[in-house]
Design an enzyme around this catalytic site. Structure first.
Site: not given
Length: 150
Positions: A12-13, A72, A126, A136, A50
């Protein structure tokens, strides 16, 4: 003949502002062994972070293996599965002849992927996916630390 090594990766970023201070994180899992890595940049974008999550994970692997990356980011997944080959064939230009954004990181990711057998998976951010939520939080923490250091 032994089974090939398979590593599950979750990336994740995060970016505080876009652009702004950013962070990335990756969880690497091989069997019961887990490692979380992260990094940050002072002035960046969410898409760059990301990409760095995937790059950081792949570059952390010390030998060639099978890798299942869950992100994501549709940007990263579609870029690798649908756009990359065309960009390379078109001299790093989009279909409307504009330079590819984040070309430096796409090239770095393409180089990192070439060492492995990579499968890409997407999960909605999320949405309660435990490993995605974990990276995240780690990416946000890296971005917040970068923000405080600036």
């Amino acid at each position: 003949m032994s089974e090939p090594m398979i590593v599950d990766v979750f990336t994740d970023g995060a970016c505080l502002g876009n652009p702004g201070p950013g962070g990335w994180a990756a969880l690497l899992r091989y069997g019961k062994i887990e490692k979380v890595i992260s990094g940050s940049e002072a002035e960046t974008t969410n898409n760059r972070m990301e990409l760095m999550g995937a790059i950081g994970a792949l570059e952390a692997l010390t030998r060639s293996c099978g890798v299942r990356i869950t992100t994501d980011s549709q940007y990263v997944k579609q870029g690798m599965e649908q756009w990359l080959a065309r960009w390379q064939a078109n001299g790093w230009r989009t279909s409307d002849k504009k330079p590819v954004k984040n070309q430096d990181l796409w090239q770095r990711l393409a180089q990192a992927v070439a060492r492995h057998q990579v499968q890409w998976f997407w999960t909605r951010g999320h949405s309660g996916h435990a490993d995605n939520e974990r990276v995240d939080r780690a990416a946000r923490l890296a971005a917040e630390r970068q923000s405080q250091d600036a």
